[in-house]
Design an enzyme around this catalytic site. Structure first.
Site, PDB file in Angstrom:
ATOM      1  N   TYR A 101       0.934  -1.132  -0.024  1.00 20.82           N
ATOM      2  CA  TYR A 101      -0.027   0.086   0.012  1.00 20.82           C
ATOM      3  C   TYR A 101       1.048   1.161   0.317  1.00 20.82           C
ATOM      4  CZ  TYR A 101      -3.867   3.223   1.275  1.00 20.82           C
ATOM      5  OH  TYR A 101      -4.582   4.364   1.396  1.00 20.82           O
ATOM      6  N   LYS A 112       1.006   4.453  -2.778  1.00 22.19           N
ATOM      7  CA  LYS A 112       0.673   5.682  -2.627  1.00 22.19           C
ATOM      8  C   LYS A 112       1.903   6.637  -2.980  1.00 22.19           C
ATOM      9  CE  LYS A 112      -3.512   5.459  -1.570  1.00 22.19           C
ATOM     10  NZ  LYS A 112      -4.533   5.948  -2.511  1.00 22.19           N
TER      11      LYS A 112
END
Length: 280
Positions: free
Chosen positions: A147, A151
């Site tokens: 994740y 990002k």
């Protein structure tokens, strides 16, 4: 004054996209809310939002949704790329299907929508693109490596888009949420994978805690987050980065600190120091 036309992705009820739609609408914008399933956006019609189906990982779906907005509104003033997928677990353990879904949605999904809507805005000579990143885009954390990668890529992508679209009067902003009350914690927990032979069985509790870390009692209410973001976007020239929410200042500080300090802080906070090593 003509109402700005706003297209928001990832507007499932209970998430930040849902609240952003309501807030944009309150500010007089014409809002098109999208998600993979219409039924997941129940209630947005009460906020005068038009609901459309959009799967950001499907190019045909993107083009079809875009054309519907153009047919109804004629143009798009603001694009908010909010659709995202979680992935929690050690990098050596994360299921590849979960990893691919996360990267495909969070990175290529954003890029794909930007390519369609960004071209439209450039040809019109105006527009605002808002890409939702994360505070882990500033400082990646253990147990959320995939994740964090996705990002950080959104942040980097946006930095480039901001420069490449500037000649066409298209502004690009990264919104980096901190801990915001939403349904993301539940979705994150479902992605946790700790195999029987995992090197990290001894810190299982920390890994599951990481999945719900953004949903503690101190998390910023979604409507507060949405109000600050919408206010920041509706100004003539939005900032390049808007960082909002619990823990956001902490992660901004970590971004600028030496790595040895950042490693020490995150290692202690997320249980890395408690991992039991293999015995020979």
């Amino acid at each position: 004054m003509i109402a700005p036309v706003v297209l928001v992705t990832g507007c499932t009820e209970g998430g930040i996209g849902y609240e952003l739609c309501k807030t944009f609408s309150k500010q007089g914008c014409r809002v098109f809310a999208t998600a993979r399933r219409i039924e997941s956006m129940k209630g947005l019609e009460d906020s005068n939002c038009t609901k459309l189906v959009l799967d950001v990982t499907n190019l045909d779906s993107i083009n079809e949704c875009f054309q519907k907005v153009i047919d109804e509104a004629g143009h798009i003033d603001i694009l908010v790329n909010n659709a995202g997928a979680p992935a929690v677990g050690a990098l050596l353990d994360v299921d590849y299907k979960v990893a691919h879904t996360c990267i495909e949605t969070n990175v290529f999904g954003v890029l794909s929508v930007c390519r369609v809507v960004g071209r439209h805005m450039a040809e019109r000579g105006s527009g605002k693109i808002v890409n939702v990143g994360s505070i882990v885009g500033y400082a990646g954390t253990p147990w959320a490596g995939i994740y964090s990668i996705s990002k950080a890529a959104v942040h980097s992508m946006s930095d480039v888009l901001r420069l490449e679209l500037k000649p066409f009067n298209v502004h690009v902003t990264v919104v980096a949420p901190g801990s915001i009350t939403s349904n993301f914690g539940n979705a994150s927990t479902k992605t946790v994978n700790i195999p029987e032979n995992s090197l990290y069985k001894s810190v299982t509790n920390f890994i599951f805690a990481r999945a719900n870390m953004s949903q503690g009692d101190s998390a910023t209410p979604t409507h507060v987050f949405a109000e600050k973001v919408v206010k920041g976007i509706l100004v003539p020239k939005p900032k390049s980065y808007i960082t909002v929410g619990t823990n956001s200042i902490t992660f901004l500080i970590l971004y600028y600190l030496p790595y040895w300090i950042k490693d020490a802080v995150l290692g202690k906070r997320l249980g890395v120091n408690q991992v039991k090593t293999l015995t020979k």
